[in-house]
Design a protein around this motif. Structure first.
Motif, PDB file in Angstrom:
ATOM      1  N   LYS A 124       0.832  -1.201   0.000  1.00  0.00           N
ATOM      2  CA  LYS A 124       0.000   0.000   0.000  1.00  0.00           C
ATOM      3  C   LYS A 124       0.872   1.259   0.000  1.00  0.00           C
ATOM      4  O   LYS A 124       0.580   2.234  -0.693  1.00  0.00           O
ATOM      5  CB  LYS A 124      -0.925  -0.010   1.224  1.00  0.00           C
ATOM      6  N   TYR A 125       1.934   1.226   0.774  1.00  0.00           N
ATOM      7  CA  TYR A 125       2.858   2.360   0.853  1.00  0.00           C
ATOM      8  C   TYR A 125       3.443   2.676  -0.530  1.00  0.00           C
ATOM      9  O   TYR A 125       3.469   3.824  -0.972  1.00  0.00           O
ATOM     10  CB  TYR A 125       3.958   2.022   1.867  1.00  0.00           C
ATOM     11  N   PHE A 126       3.891   1.648  -1.224  1.00  0.00           N
ATOM     12  CA  PHE A 126       4.484   1.865  -2.557  1.00  0.00           C
ATOM     13  C   PHE A 126       3.420   2.291  -3.566  1.00  0.00           C
ATOM     14  O   PHE A 126       3.673   3.128  -4.428  1.00  0.00           O
ATOM     15  CB  PHE A 126       5.200   0.610  -3.051  1.00  0.00           C
ATOM     16  N   ASN A 129       2.817   5.745  -3.494  1.00  0.00           N
ATOM     17  CA  ASN A 129       3.915   6.470  -4.125  1.00  0.00           C
ATOM     18  C   ASN A 129       3.985   6.204  -5.624  1.00  0.00           C
ATOM     19  O   ASN A 129       5.029   6.400  -6.258  1.00  0.00           O
ATOM     20  CB  ASN A 129       5.239   6.107  -3.457  1.00  0.00           C
ATOM     21  N   GLY A 130       2.899   5.708  -6.172  1.00  0.00           N
ATOM     22  CA  GLY A 130       2.798   5.540  -7.626  1.00  0.00           C
ATOM     23  C   GLY A 130       3.518   4.328  -8.190  1.00  0.00           C
ATOM     24  O   GLY A 130       3.782   4.263  -9.390  1.00  0.00           O
ATOM     25  N   LYS A 131       3.839   3.365  -7.341  1.00  0.00           N
ATOM     26  CA  LYS A 131       4.556   2.185  -7.833  1.00  0.00           C
ATOM     27  C   LYS A 131       3.588   1.027  -8.105  1.00  0.00           C
ATOM     28  O   LYS A 131       2.608   0.852  -7.385  1.00  0.00           O
ATOM     29  CB  LYS A 131       5.599   1.714  -6.797  1.00  0.00           C
ATOM     30  N   ASP A 132       3.943   0.253  -9.113  1.00  0.00           N
ATOM     31  CA  ASP A 132       3.174  -0.944  -9.433  1.00  0.00           C
ATOM     32  C   ASP A 132       3.837  -2.119  -8.707  1.00  0.00           C
ATOM     33  O   ASP A 132       5.015  -2.400  -8.917  1.00  0.00           O
ATOM     34  CB  ASP A 132       3.191  -1.145 -10.963  1.00  0.00           C
ATOM     35  N   VAL A 133       3.065  -2.770  -7.844  1.00  0.00           N
ATOM     36  CA  VAL A 133       3.653  -3.753  -6.922  1.00  0.00           C
ATOM     37  C   VAL A 133       3.187  -5.177  -7.230  1.00  0.00           C
ATOM     38  O   VAL A 133       2.038  -5.387  -7.623  1.00  0.00           O
ATOM     39  CB  VAL A 133       3.255  -3.409  -5.461  1.00  0.00           C
ATOM     40  N   LEU A 134       4.075  -6.133  -7.043  1.00  0.00           N
ATOM     41  CA  LEU A 134       3.685  -7.542  -7.074  1.00  0.00           C
ATOM     42  C   LEU A 134       3.957  -8.145  -5.699  1.00  0.00           C
ATOM     43  O   LEU A 134       5.077  -8.045  -5.179  1.00  0.00           O
ATOM     44  CB  LEU A 134       4.491  -8.309  -8.136  1.00  0.00           C
ATOM     45  N   LEU A 135       2.932  -8.735  -5.121  1.00  0.00           N
ATOM     46  CA  LEU A 135       3.113  -9.439  -3.850  1.00  0.00           C
ATOM     47  C   LEU A 135       3.348 -10.922  -4.146  1.00  0.00           C
ATOM     48  O   LEU A 135       2.678 -11.486  -5.024  1.00  0.00           O
ATOM     49  CB  LEU A 135       1.856  -9.294  -2.991  1.00  0.00           C
ATOM     50  N   VAL A 136       4.267 -11.533  -3.428  1.00  0.00           N
ATOM     51  CA  VAL A 136       4.566 -12.939  -3.680  1.00  0.00           C
ATOM     52  C   VAL A 136       4.355 -13.765  -2.412  1.00  0.00           C
ATOM     53  O   VAL A 136       4.958 -13.493  -1.372  1.00  0.00           O
ATOM     54  CB  VAL A 136       6.032 -13.108  -4.156  1.00  0.00           C
ATOM     55  N   ALA A 137       3.497 -14.782  -2.518  1.00  0.00           N
ATOM     56  CA  ALA A 137       3.265 -15.679  -1.386  1.00  0.00           C
ATOM     57  C   ALA A 137       4.277 -16.817  -1.495  1.00  0.00           C
ATOM     58  O   ALA A 137       4.119 -17.717  -2.314  1.00  0.00           O
ATOM     59  CB  ALA A 137       1.841 -16.210  -1.443  1.00  0.00           C
ATOM     60  N   ASP A 138       5.321 -16.754  -0.678  1.00  0.00           N
ATOM     61  CA  ASP A 138       6.373 -17.765  -0.802  1.00  0.00           C
ATOM     62  C   ASP A 138       6.471 -18.637   0.446  1.00  0.00           C
ATOM     63  O   ASP A 138       7.545 -19.073   0.831  1.00  0.00           O
ATOM     64  CB  ASP A 138       7.715 -17.082  -1.106  1.00  0.00           C
ATOM     65  N   LEU A 156      -6.340  -4.471  -1.866  1.00  0.00           N
ATOM     66  CA  LEU A 156      -5.488  -3.356  -2.344  1.00  0.00           C
ATOM     67  C   LEU A 156      -5.490  -3.214  -3.867  1.00  0.00           C
ATOM     68  O   LEU A 156      -4.933  -2.263  -4.398  1.00  0.00           O
ATOM     69  CB  LEU A 156      -4.031  -3.599  -1.895  1.00  0.00           C
ATOM     70  N   LYS A 157      -6.091  -4.197  -4.523  1.00  0.00           N
ATOM     71  CA  LYS A 157      -5.999  -4.274  -5.986  1.00  0.00           C
ATOM     72  C   LYS A 157      -4.531  -4.352  -6.423  1.00  0.00           C
ATOM     73  O   LYS A 157      -4.065  -3.615  -7.293  1.00  0.00           O
ATOM     74  CB  LYS A 157      -6.712  -3.101  -6.653  1.00  0.00           C
ATOM     75  N   VAL A 158      -3.807  -5.234  -5.765  1.00  0.00           N
ATOM     76  CA  VAL A 158      -2.399  -5.483  -6.091  1.00  0.00           C
ATOM     77  C   VAL A 158      -2.296  -6.953  -6.513  1.00  0.00           C
ATOM     78  O   VAL A 158      -2.900  -7.825  -5.878  1.00  0.00           O
ATOM     79  CB  VAL A 158      -1.501  -5.221  -4.851  1.00  0.00           C
ATOM     80  N   ASP A 186       7.235  -2.393 -10.611  1.00  0.00           N
ATOM     81  CA  ASP A 186       8.295  -1.571 -10.018  1.00  0.00           C
ATOM     82  C   ASP A 186       8.905  -2.242  -8.788  1.00  0.00           C
ATOM     83  O   ASP A 186      10.094  -2.138  -8.529  1.00  0.00           O
ATOM     84  CB  ASP A 186       7.729  -0.208  -9.574  1.00  0.00           C
ATOM     85  N   VAL A 187       8.032  -2.885  -8.020  1.00  0.00           N
ATOM     86  CA  VAL A 187       8.481  -3.461  -6.751  1.00  0.00           C
ATOM     87  C   VAL A 187       7.900  -4.867  -6.585  1.00  0.00           C
ATOM     88  O   VAL A 187       6.728  -5.094  -6.873  1.00  0.00           O
ATOM     89  CB  VAL A 187       7.999  -2.588  -5.556  1.00  0.00           C
ATOM     90  N   VAL A 188       8.738  -5.811  -6.131  1.00  0.00           N
ATOM     91  CA  VAL A 188       8.261  -7.159  -5.788  1.00  0.00           C
ATOM     92  C   VAL A 188       8.468  -7.356  -4.296  1.00  0.00           C
ATOM     93  O   VAL A 188       9.574  -7.160  -3.793  1.00  0.00           O
ATOM     94  CB  VAL A 188       9.093  -8.270  -6.477  1.00  0.00           C
TER      95      VAL A 188
END
Ligand code: GDP
Length: 297
Positions: A124-126, A129-138, A156-158, A186-188
């Motif tokens: 959410k923080y990124f 800040n306008g970043k496109d984020v990928l969350l990874v369940a590892d 979060l619609k991420v 932008d961020v993983v």
């Protein structure tokens, strides 16, 4: 605990105010109160020792002895030294964004420390800040952890990357990074498995993930409520993985920040964010001066 430190110091200096002159003994008395308050607050004794000798040295300088407001000068010395130990205006408290995206962030820590929640908060923080984020369940051991991250992702619609049938956490991490590259993220943020206690298998797995994806940040997520335990665990994770920073969660509880002080000193690694509640926006960058004020009460 910490909340009373200010009161205790006030009491010490009130006594002093009735006297004609501040003496070294008065200052030593005040220093003793600080020492007790820090120990009561579960700050590591080695950290307390180092901190106290720095404060005492400064306080015994002419500054306090000559001052008309010794209490304020003394409290300022303690405050400034706390800020100093917590990182001062050290820029390393910021997340290093890789000039060549995606920036890879690995979250590590014990089960229950707040890792998955923090992954959502960071996303959410990124995002803000306008970043496109990928969350990874590892986490290959707990399907519930995958569910939890997917729920957060939806909220979060991420995008969330997961592979329920894959039993190799290293492979999942590698594929996730590949996916992030091709999707121009932008961020993983990689949410790794936690355990109730540190064990070798977990550490090996985390080391292997690190080696495979070469993360820009390895952030250790620490539960502020667990005091000395959090410090010991942070030390081990740092020795094994050479972490790049710490996120301290559950600061909305009773914990006054003793863990922040100890973890910073023991690992030498910067605190980067703090979690202040279960909600996704209960999260903020770490500011040493705010933490120092909180500790002083
Ligand atoms: P994980 O096992 O490390 O992934 O931990 P979780 O993210 O599942 O969090 C464990 C529990 O701590 C959950 O009930 C969270 O809601 C809660 N939690 C996480 N961060 C915070 C925080 O900053 N404050 C509070 N009060 N609870 C938190």
């Amino acid at each position: 605990m910490f909340a009373t430190l200010h009161d205790k110091l006030n009491a010490v200096f009130k006594k002093i105010k009735g006297q004609a002159k501040i003496t070294e003994d008065n200052i030593k008395d005040a220093v003793k109160q600080v020492r007790l308050a820090l120990l009561e607050a579960d700050v590591n004794y080695k950290v307390v020792k180092k901190f106290i000798s720095a404060v005492q040295e400064k306080a015994l300088g002419e500054e306090v002895l000559k001052s008309l407001t010794p209490d304020q000068v003394f409290i300022k010395i303690v405050h400034d030294e706390l800020v100093n130990v917590l990182g001062g205006d050290d820029q390393s408290t910021k997340i290093k964004l890789n000039p060549i995206p995606p920036t890879k962030i690995m979250l590590v820590g014990l089960q229950g420390s707040g890792k998955t929640t923090t992954a959502g908060k960071l996303a959410k923080y990124f995002q803000k800040n306008g970043k496109d984020v990928l969350l990874v369940a590892d986490d290959i051991y707990r399907p519930a952890a995958i569910d939890q991250l997917e729920i957060l992702g939806k909220q979060l619609k991420v995008d969330v990357f997961s592979k329920r049938d894959e039993q190799d956490a290293v492979k999942i991490a590698k594929e996730a990074v590949q996916h992030a590259k091709s999707a121009a993220k932008d961020v993983v943020i990689i949410d790794t498995a936690g355990r109730l206690h540190i064990d070798e298998t977990l550490m090996e797995e985390l080391k292997n993930i690190k080696e495979a994806i070469n993360p820009d940040e390895i952030l250790f997520v620490a539960d502020a409520m667990t005091g000395q335990d959090a410090v010991n665990v942070a030390k081990t994770f740092n020795e094994m993985l050479d972490i790049t920073g710490v996120i301290l969660t559950k600061l909305d509880g009773d914990a006054r920040g003793g863990a922040a002080l100890s973890i910073r000193e023991v690992t030498g690694k910067p605190l980067k964010f703090v979690g202040t509640g279960e909600k996704l926006d209960a999260f903020e960058p770490f500011y040493p001066d705010r933490m120092a004020s909180r500790i002083l009460g």
